[in-house]
Motif scaffolding. Structure first.
Motif, mmCIF file in Angstrom:
data_model
loop_
_atom_site.group_PDB
_atom_site.id
_atom_site.type_symbol
_atom_site.label_atom_id
_atom_site.label_comp_id
_atom_site.label_asym_id
_atom_site.label_seq_id
_atom_site.Cartn_x
_atom_site.Cartn_y
_atom_site.Cartn_z
ATOM 1 N N LEU A 1 58.379 -16.799 31.563
ATOM 2 C CA LEU A 1 56.927 -17.012 31.585
ATOM 3 C C LEU A 1 56.233 -15.769 31.042
ATOM 4 N N THR A 2 55.593 -15.924 29.905
ATOM 5 C CA THR A 2 54.888 -14.806 29.279
ATOM 6 C C THR A 2 53.387 -15.086 29.283
ATOM 7 N N LEU A 3 52.628 -14.173 29.868
ATOM 8 C CA LEU A 3 51.173 -14.315 29.921
ATOM 9 C C LEU A 3 50.531 -13.306 28.985
ATOM 10 N N SER B 1 57.376 -8.306 34.076
ATOM 11 C CA SER B 1 58.547 -8.907 34.713
ATOM 12 C C SER B 1 58.665 -10.407 34.486
ATOM 13 N N LEU B 2 57.553 -11.119 34.470
ATOM 14 C CA LEU B 2 57.616 -12.576 34.315
ATOM 15 C C LEU B 2 58.303 -13.039 33.037
ATOM 16 N N PRO B 3 58.173 -12.307 31.912
ATOM 17 C CA PRO B 3 58.893 -12.764 30.701
ATOM 18 C C PRO B 3 60.400 -12.894 30.898
ATOM 19 N N PHE C 1 61.726 -14.227 33.332
ATOM 20 C CA PHE C 1 61.915 -15.520 33.976
ATOM 21 C C PHE C 1 61.375 -16.660 33.105
ATOM 22 N N ALA D 1 46.989 -12.044 32.353
ATOM 23 C CA ALA D 1 47.747 -11.248 33.315
ATOM 24 C C ALA D 1 46.819 -10.398 34.187
ATOM 25 N N LEU E 1 54.146 -6.218 37.457
ATOM 26 C CA LEU E 1 55.100 -7.294 37.730
ATOM 27 C C LEU E 1 54.769 -8.551 36.922
ATOM 28 N N ILE E 2 53.493 -8.893 36.876
ATOM 29 C CA ILE E 2 53.086 -10.116 36.172
ATOM 30 C C ILE E 2 53.291 -9.994 34.667
ATOM 31 N N TYR E 3 52.869 -8.868 34.116
ATOM 32 C CA TYR E 3 52.877 -8.726 32.656
ATOM 33 C C TYR E 3 54.255 -8.375 32.100
#
Length: 226
Positions: free
Chosen positions: A89-91, A83-85, A87, A96, A79-81
């Motif tokens: 936000l890219t980590l 899905s966030l892009p 929205f 991540a 989800l973090i790696y």
């Protein structure tokens, strides 16, 4: 036996790829060194928030802890790696992985610290108040040190599990130890790198695991003697 050694303990293959394994080990240790203190501090903050909160805030903390503990760390990483892009936000891979480990372990460490704080008799709080200590100061100087001593074993055990969980970094192509071993296997066409990675993990974690087991046995003996 010769066939086994050739496939799983091939020294020429190991000599070719050991720098890759060392690189992976370095990243695994770095992930643990960054994620573990952050997880402990985050969990401790949650437990202290529970101690100072009212009925509603305590219920909210319990729900949050249960949610974080039930959410698989692998799913969190996805989800973090990935899905966030969407929205905005890219980590990076390292960030991540650390975020997933910290978020997941906040629930575990938070519950451990909460149980430790709850185990301290109310008389300790009353004695601190009688001495004129502010509630937060009493928590830091009197209550928290006693609570930590009571939960050292589960804290150490969960720390061990966090180190093992760093292998999820392979999911986002971060070259930690397991990922490096797989890359080395592709280069050598031999499973020896995976065997070497397993041995490295064992050598690195077994002394700590043995120490944790001794503490848990002592804690059980101590409770039985009361």
């Amino acid at each position: 036996m010769d066939l086994f050694l050739q496939n799983f303990m091939n020294i020429p293959s190991l000599m070719r790829i050991y720098p890759l394994l060392l690189q992976g080990l370095e990243l695994t240790v770095l992930l643990a060194l960054v994620s573990l203190p952050l997880s402990i501090l985050s969990g401790l903050s949650v437990a202290i928030l529970y101690s100072f909160g009212g009925l509603r805030s305590r219920r909210a903390v319990i729900i949050m802890i249960d949610f974080l503990r039930s959410f698989p760390v692998l799913v969190l990483l996805i989800l973090i790696y990935y899905s966030l892009p969407f929205f905005g936000l890219t980590l990076g891979s390292f960030t991540a992985v650390v975020a997933a480990l910290v978020i997941n372990n906040t629930g575990y460490f938070g519950e451990i610290f909460r149980a430790g704080l709850e185990s301290i008799p109310k008389g300790q709080h009353e004695a601190a108040a009688a001495l004129g200590l502010h509630r937060f100061k009493a928590m830091i100087l009197i209550i928290l040190p006693q609570a930590i001593r009571k939960v050292v074993a589960p804290l150490a055990s969960n720390s061990l599990e966090l180190v093992k969980a760093t292998s999820i970094a392979a999911l986002v192509s971060l070259p930690e130890l397991l990922r490096s071993a797989r890359v080395a296997q592709e280069q050598t066409y031999n499973p020896t790198p995976l065997t070497a990675a397993a041995v490295i993990f064992f050598i690195m974690l077994w002394p700590f695991s043995h120490w944790v087991s001794r503490m848990e046995r002592k804690a059980i003996i101590g409770r039985n003697e009361r």
